[in-house]
Design a protein around this motif. Sequence first.
Motif, PDB file in Angstrom:
ATOM      1  N   GLY A   1      44.614   9.603  30.493  1.00  0.00           N
ATOM      2  CA  GLY A   1      45.776   8.729  30.408  1.00  0.00           C
ATOM      3  C   GLY A   1      45.458   7.265  30.193  1.00  0.00           C
ATOM      4  O   GLY A   1      46.360   6.467  29.937  1.00  0.00           O
ATOM      5  N   ASP A   2      44.189   6.860  30.292  1.00  0.00           N
ATOM      6  CA  ASP A   2      43.803   5.474  30.012  1.00  0.00           C
ATOM      7  C   ASP A   2      43.473   5.376  28.524  1.00  0.00           C
ATOM      8  O   ASP A   2      42.562   6.048  28.042  1.00  0.00           O
ATOM      9  N   VAL A   3      44.215   4.522  27.826  1.00  0.00           N
ATOM     10  CA  VAL A   3      44.134   4.493  26.368  1.00  0.00           C
ATOM     11  C   VAL A   3      43.313   3.307  25.877  1.00  0.00           C
ATOM     12  O   VAL A   3      43.480   2.183  26.343  1.00  0.00           O
ATOM     13  N   GLU A   4      42.428   3.601  24.928  1.00  0.00           N
ATOM     14  CA  GLU A   4      41.665   2.578  24.220  1.00  0.00           C
ATOM     15  C   GLU A   4      42.093   2.646  22.759  1.00  0.00           C
ATOM     16  O   GLU A   4      42.277   3.732  22.212  1.00  0.00           O
ATOM     17  N   ALA A   5      42.227   1.493  22.137  1.00  0.00           N
ATOM     18  CA  ALA A   5      42.651   1.445  20.739  1.00  0.00           C
ATOM     19  C   ALA A   5      41.494   0.990  19.857  1.00  0.00           C
ATOM     20  O   ALA A   5      40.646   0.209  20.275  1.00  0.00           O
ATOM     21  N   GLY A   6      41.491   1.490  18.663  1.00  0.00           N
ATOM     22  CA  GLY A   6      40.480   1.111  17.683  1.00  0.00           C
ATOM     23  C   GLY A   6      40.987   1.464  16.309  1.00  0.00           C
ATOM     24  O   GLY A   6      42.193   1.509  16.067  1.00  0.00           O
ATOM     25  N   GLU A   7      40.053   1.749  15.411  1.00  0.00           N
ATOM     26  CA  GLU A   7      40.462   2.172  14.085  1.00  0.00           C
ATOM     27  C   GLU A   7      39.493   3.202  13.517  1.00  0.00           C
ATOM     28  O   GLU A   7      38.350   3.293  13.951  1.00  0.00           O
ATOM     29  N   TRP A   8      40.000   3.968  12.592  1.00  0.00           N
ATOM     30  CA  TRP A   8      39.192   4.962  11.898  1.00  0.00           C
ATOM     31  C   TRP A   8      39.253   4.624  10.408  1.00  0.00           C
ATOM     32  O   TRP A   8      40.174   3.967   9.945  1.00  0.00           O
ATOM     33  N   ARG A   9      38.253   5.110   9.698  1.00  0.00           N
ATOM     34  CA  ARG A   9      38.208   4.850   8.260  1.00  0.00           C
ATOM     35  C   ARG A   9      37.555   6.026   7.557  1.00  0.00           C
ATOM     36  O   ARG A   9      36.471   6.457   7.931  1.00  0.00           O
ATOM     37  N   TYR A  10      38.227   6.529   6.553  1.00  0.00           N
ATOM     38  CA  TYR A  10      37.685   7.603   5.725  1.00  0.00           C
ATOM     39  C   TYR A  10      36.871   6.971   4.603  1.00  0.00           C
ATOM     40  O   TYR A  10      37.387   6.143   3.852  1.00  0.00           O
TER      41      TYR A  10
ATOM     42  N   GLU B   1      44.406  14.427   4.757  1.00  0.00           N
ATOM     43  CA  GLU B   1      44.738  13.792   6.026  1.00  0.00           C
ATOM     44  C   GLU B   1      45.844  14.511   6.798  1.00  0.00           C
ATOM     45  O   GLU B   1      45.921  14.389   8.015  1.00  0.00           O
ATOM     46  N   LYS B   2      46.683  15.253   6.122  1.00  0.00           N
ATOM     47  CA  LYS B   2      47.784  15.941   6.811  1.00  0.00           C
ATOM     48  C   LYS B   2      47.267  16.893   7.894  1.00  0.00           C
ATOM     49  O   LYS B   2      47.995  17.231   8.814  1.00  0.00           O
ATOM     50  N   PHE B   3      46.009  17.295   7.791  1.00  0.00           N
ATOM     51  CA  PHE B   3      45.466  18.214   8.780  1.00  0.00           C
ATOM     52  C   PHE B   3      45.058  17.526  10.079  1.00  0.00           C
ATOM     53  O   PHE B   3      44.945  18.175  11.106  1.00  0.00           O
ATOM     54  N   TYR B   4      44.815  16.220  10.052  1.00  0.00           N
ATOM     55  CA  TYR B   4      44.360  15.564  11.284  1.00  0.00           C
ATOM     56  C   TYR B   4      45.146  14.324  11.699  1.00  0.00           C
ATOM     57  O   TYR B   4      45.012  13.858  12.823  1.00  0.00           O
ATOM     58  N   LEU B   5      45.981  13.796  10.822  1.00  0.00           N
ATOM     59  CA  LEU B   5      46.737  12.597  11.170  1.00  0.00           C
ATOM     60  C   LEU B   5      47.862  12.893  12.155  1.00  0.00           C
ATOM     61  O   LEU B   5      48.518  13.939  12.080  1.00  0.00           O
TER      62      LEU B   5
ATOM     63  N   ASN C   1      45.873   8.009  13.593  1.00  0.00           N
ATOM     64  CA  ASN C   1      47.231   7.711  13.155  1.00  0.00           C
ATOM     65  C   ASN C   1      47.253   7.012  11.806  1.00  0.00           C
ATOM     66  O   ASN C   1      46.217   6.614  11.277  1.00  0.00           O
ATOM     67  N   GLU C   2      48.474   6.844  11.283  1.00  0.00           N
ATOM     68  CA  GLU C   2      48.682   6.124  10.022  1.00  0.00           C
ATOM     69  C   GLU C   2      48.081   4.732  10.130  1.00  0.00           C
ATOM     70  O   GLU C   2      47.918   4.194  11.224  1.00  0.00           O
ATOM     71  N   GLU C   3      47.802   4.151   8.983  1.00  0.00           N
ATOM     72  CA  GLU C   3      47.262   2.803   8.881  1.00  0.00           C
ATOM     73  C   GLU C   3      45.966   2.625   9.665  1.00  0.00           C
ATOM     74  O   GLU C   3      45.701   1.572  10.245  1.00  0.00           O
ATOM     75  N   ASN C   4      45.172   3.682   9.731  1.00  0.00           N
ATOM     76  CA  ASN C   4      43.841   3.688  10.327  1.00  0.00           C
ATOM     77  C   ASN C   4      43.801   3.367  11.822  1.00  0.00           C
ATOM     78  O   ASN C   4      42.768   2.962  12.340  1.00  0.00           O
TER      79      ASN C   4
END
Length: 187
Positions: free
Chosen positions: A81-90, A44-48, A70-73
Motif C-alpha cells: 500500500g505504500d506507493v512510489e512513483a517513477g516512469e517506464w520507457r519502451y 502495450e494493451k497487454f500490460y498498460l 500507466n499511460e504517458e510512461n
Amino acid sequence: MENKYLAKVNQSLSEPVPEHTNMDDSLRAILKVVRPLSEDLREEKFYLNKPWLEFRDDENFHDAILHFFNEENEYLRSTNGDVEAGEWRYLSSSNKLMVSLDEEEPSELYDLAFLDPEFFILSKHGDNKKLGRPEYLVMLHERVGSRLVWREALEKLFNKYRNNNSFLITVTLIVLALIALVVLLSY
C-alpha cells in the motif's frame, strides 16, 4: 504409426512441470517452451493500466508488491500500500523496457521474457545468475495471481504450453479423421 502418435499425445498432456529448487531455474526451463506463445512489448494493451502482482521464491518475502505501467510512461510500485512513483520507457530499437523510480536509484533495464494477459515476466539485463541476483521479475495480473504461490504460478504458466499442445493435437486429429473419412467415402 498410430501408437507412436497416441504416445506423443499422451506425453504432451502428461508432461510434468519442470521443477527446480528455485524460481529462476524452473522459469528458465518453462520459458523455453512457452516463449512462442508470448506477445511483444510493443503491444502495450497487454500490460498498460493493469495491476501486476510480483512473485518471488524467497521464503522471507511476504510483501504485496504491485507494479503499474500507466499511460504517458507513468510507473507506480505499491509495496503493501505504500506507493512510489517513477516512469517506464519502451526502447523500441532493442525491444527493452527501462524502469526508473527516482533520481537516487539507478534505472533498471529489462528484456521481455514472456507477456500475455495474465503474465508479465521481465528478465533483468546482464548476467545476474553469475552475480547471484534474481534473473527475472515475475508478475501476474493481480486477479489471477492473488491466491497463488510461486510454484502454482509457474505451473499455471506451463499449462499454457500444455493447453496449446492439446489444441494443436485435437485439430490434427480432426483433420486426420476428415482425411480418413474422405478416403473411405471415395471408394
